[in-house]
Design an enzyme around this catalytic site. Sequence first.
Site, PDB file in Angstrom:
ATOM      1  N   TYR A 193      28.173  60.258  82.477  1.00 25.28           N
ATOM      2  CA  TYR A 193      27.673  60.762  83.764  1.00 25.28           C
ATOM      3  C   TYR A 193      28.479  60.158  84.913  1.00 25.28           C
ATOM      4  O   TYR A 193      28.925  60.868  85.827  1.00 25.28           O
ATOM      5  CB  TYR A 193      26.191  60.426  83.910  1.00 25.28           C
ATOM      6  N   SER A 232      15.332  74.293  90.396  1.00 27.29           N
ATOM      7  CA  SER A 232      14.013  74.349  89.768  1.00 27.29           C
ATOM      8  C   SER A 232      13.239  73.035  89.813  1.00 27.29           C
ATOM      9  O   SER A 232      12.087  72.976  89.402  1.00 27.29           O
ATOM     10  CB  SER A 232      14.140  74.819  88.312  1.00 27.29           C
ATOM     11  N   LYS A 262      30.817  62.198  87.595  1.00 24.31           N
ATOM     12  CA  LYS A 262      30.646  62.142  89.044  1.00 24.31           C
ATOM     13  C   LYS A 262      31.908  61.636  89.741  1.00 24.31           C
ATOM     14  O   LYS A 262      32.240  62.076  90.848  1.00 24.31           O
ATOM     15  CB  LYS A 262      29.443  61.264  89.397  1.00 24.31           C
TER      16      LYS A 262
END
Length: 235
Positions: A144, A10, A148
Amino acid sequence: MNNALVTGASGGIGKLIVKRLIEQDYFVIGVGRNEKSLRELSSLRNFDYIIADLSKRGVAKRIRRELEQRGVKKLDILINNAGFAIAKPLLEQSEEELEKLFKVNVIAPILLTKELSDMIPRGGKVVFVISAAAFVNTVDLPSYGAAKAALHYMAVNLEKELKSKNIYVIKVYPRQVATPFWHEKVPKGSISPEEVADVLLKAIKKNKSEVYVPAYVRLVKYLPRWPVFDYKFKF
């Protein structure tokens, strides 16, 4: 016609990947939470979308059911691109925040790949948009960076498992990208989402195992573990 599924479709990198694939005559299914943005993309030919929150339990199976209901039996490319970050010290992050972050950034791409792997033909591709943050200590985005790093580890091992099915795994490691991900506080030196999308599509064509954006980002793999990188910002 070849089919592709893109998560995080999106906005940002995902939206550009969708457009690039359609330009190359793919039928693309976009997955995301922002129905308004996905509906705008639906004006493009050869595009459909699925509204889904990747942090929810059972979402991979629901996406599978949606594909089957729409008559999609084959996926030539699966691009695991969705992700988000929390810019707070670890001691300030709640159990709910950490669970959601790891579900979206790590667990969902692995479970989605597992759920859809039998729909991917020999020679098909699974792409993981990871991050150079997998190799450095991003002190403002600690959870984060950890997520990852976990996704990198899993993708490396999943690559070996899918090799027996002749499915290619492509791992993409961009540095920070100028997208809405940063909530209008884009770090200096960020690269454009167009650059990431272009490199990713070239990697798909050439069946590359891993690519870094820009190319010099590869050097972070060889730095002492873990070098500190401070974005110096707050959302």
